[in-house]
Design a protein around this motif. Structure first.
Motif, mmCIF file in Angstrom:
data_model
loop_
_atom_site.group_PDB
_atom_site.id
_atom_site.type_symbol
_atom_site.label_atom_id
_atom_site.label_comp_id
_atom_site.label_asym_id
_atom_site.label_seq_id
_atom_site.Cartn_x
_atom_site.Cartn_y
_atom_site.Cartn_z
ATOM 1 N N UNK A 10 60.962 53.339 21.461
ATOM 2 C CA UNK A 10 60.277 54.611 21.688
ATOM 3 C C UNK A 10 58.808 54.458 21.307
ATOM 4 N N UNK A 11 57.950 55.186 22.014
ATOM 5 C CA UNK A 11 56.520 55.197 21.676
ATOM 6 C C UNK A 11 56.192 56.563 21.087
ATOM 7 N N UNK A 12 55.879 56.568 19.806
ATOM 8 C CA UNK A 12 55.524 57.821 19.145
ATOM 9 C C UNK A 12 54.107 58.227 19.528
ATOM 10 N N UNK A 13 53.752 59.444 19.184
ATOM 11 C CA UNK A 13 52.396 59.919 19.467
ATOM 12 C C UNK A 13 51.370 59.072 18.718
ATOM 13 N N UNK A 14 51.681 58.714 17.481
ATOM 14 C CA UNK A 14 50.771 57.884 16.701
ATOM 15 C C UNK A 14 50.596 56.510 17.353
ATOM 16 N N UNK A 15 51.686 55.899 17.788
ATOM 17 C CA UNK A 15 51.605 54.588 18.443
ATOM 18 C C UNK A 15 50.799 54.671 19.732
ATOM 19 N N UNK A 16 51.053 55.726 20.496
ATOM 20 C CA UNK A 16 50.365 55.892 21.776
ATOM 21 C C UNK A 16 48.860 55.987 21.578
ATOM 22 N N UNK A 17 48.442 56.846 20.660
ATOM 23 C CA UNK A 17 47.010 57.055 20.430
ATOM 24 C C UNK A 17 46.360 55.787 19.870
ATOM 25 N N UNK A 18 47.024 55.141 18.914
ATOM 26 C CA UNK A 18 46.459 53.945 18.291
ATOM 27 C C UNK A 18 46.268 52.828 19.313
ATOM 28 N N UNK A 19 47.260 52.591 20.149
ATOM 29 C CA UNK A 19 47.159 51.520 21.148
ATOM 30 C C UNK A 19 46.125 51.873 22.218
ATOM 31 N N UNK A 20 46.095 53.139 22.602
ATOM 32 C CA UNK A 20 45.142 53.559 23.627
ATOM 33 C C UNK A 20 43.709 53.402 23.143
ATOM 34 N N UNK A 21 43.455 53.723 21.891
ATOM 35 C CA UNK A 21 42.109 53.557 21.335
ATOM 36 C C UNK A 21 41.740 52.081 21.316
ATOM 37 N N UNK A 22 42.671 51.229 20.920
ATOM 38 C CA UNK A 22 42.400 49.797 20.885
ATOM 39 C C UNK A 22 42.036 49.278 22.276
ATOM 40 N N UNK A 23 42.777 49.695 23.280
ATOM 41 C CA UNK A 23 42.504 49.258 24.645
ATOM 42 C C UNK A 23 41.156 49.790 25.109
ATOM 43 N N UNK A 24 40.891 51.048 24.799
ATOM 44 C CA UNK A 24 39.610 51.643 25.197
ATOM 45 C C UNK A 24 38.435 50.893 24.567
ATOM 46 N N UNK A 25 38.569 50.542 23.314
ATOM 47 C CA UNK A 25 37.490 49.818 22.631
ATOM 48 C C UNK A 25 37.276 48.444 23.249
#
Length: 250
Positions: A117-132
């Motif tokens: 499962x992808x939690x909200x915290x995991x989703x946001x953290x990974x998305x920020x990393x990719x964006x950076x």
């Protein structure tokens, strides 16, 4: 905002640290909103089927497999950003995105604790990393474009520009004078003045969010459709940056 795009309004135009922090806050809030949008069952996490369902929706008519050209057309992003995301998600480097291989692997990349499962915290953290990572590999013009293109449709309208300039209009009167612009942009006076006067099309010492921004769009709207595509915006961005280029020999 699109799960596969994972971008938002982190604008790359020269800004001070305070404004960058504000934009980072906007990015985080939009990612939280994106997570909730795609958590259609309201269970607080995303499953691999949620990722695949969105991919099916995005690639409808392509039988679940897209190459870079198709992906670029589908997601309405500047070419260099589309290329970055495509290559990032093409997990087996075969030049195609497929649901069963690449999107499943993308899901596991987001699933940090490997619990399926992808939690909200995991989703946001990974998305920020990719964006950076993305921000390091694409042009400032492209980052500006996606930051101003509020609805992600691949065009900048008068409304998009007006919303972007809202943060500079400190007294909310529909106009921005030089002092407002300096204060809100956190730029030094010389830099702020160059950008300000570039946007003051009628040279009356205010940027009017209706008159001046409409004049800007009209000037660069070469195909006459009332909005700026990426190529048209690039011409605007190049002219703005030319203000800061020192002539050869000086």
């Amino acid at each position: 905002m699109n799960i596969l795009i994972l971008i938002s309004g982190l604008v790359a135009i020269t800004v001070g640290e305070t404004q960058q922090q504000q934009q980072q806050h906007i990015l985080v809030q939009e990612l939280h909103n994106t997570f909730r949008l795609f958590d259609v069952n309201h269970v607080g996490h995303l499953s691999v089927s949620d990722f695949m369902a969105y991919y099916d929706k995005l690639t409808k008519g392509f039988n679940g497999t897209v190459n870079l050209d198709a992906y670029t057309r589908l997601i309405h992003l500047p070419p260099d950003i589309a290329k970055f995301y495509f290559r990032y998600y093409d997990m087996n480097d075969d030049g195609e995105l497929t649901k069963d291989i690449d999107i499943r692997a993308v899901f596991h990349m987001f699933d940090h604790n490997h619990n399926g499962q992808v939690s909200e915290h995991e989703f946001v953290a990974e998305a920020i990393k990719i964006h950076q990572q993305m921000a390091k590999h694409v042009s400032p013009t492209s980052l500006e474009f996606i930051g101003i293109d509020g609805n992600g449709d691949g065009f900048i309208t008068l409304t998009d520009f007006q919303k972007f300039y809202d943060s500079y209009d400190l007294n909310h009167d529909g106009q921005i004078d030089l002092q407002e612009f300096i204060k809100s942009s956190h730029l030094d006076r010389a830099t702020a003045s160059k950008i300000f006067h570039f946007g003051d099309s009628d040279h009356n010492n205010v940027i009017d969010k209706q008159i001046d921004l409409l004049a800007l769009i009209t000037h660069y709207d070469k195909n006459g459709d009332g909005k700026l595509n990426y190529q048209e915006y690039t011409a605007y961005g190049n002219n703005l940056r030319a203000l800061f280029v020192t002539p050869v020999g000086k």
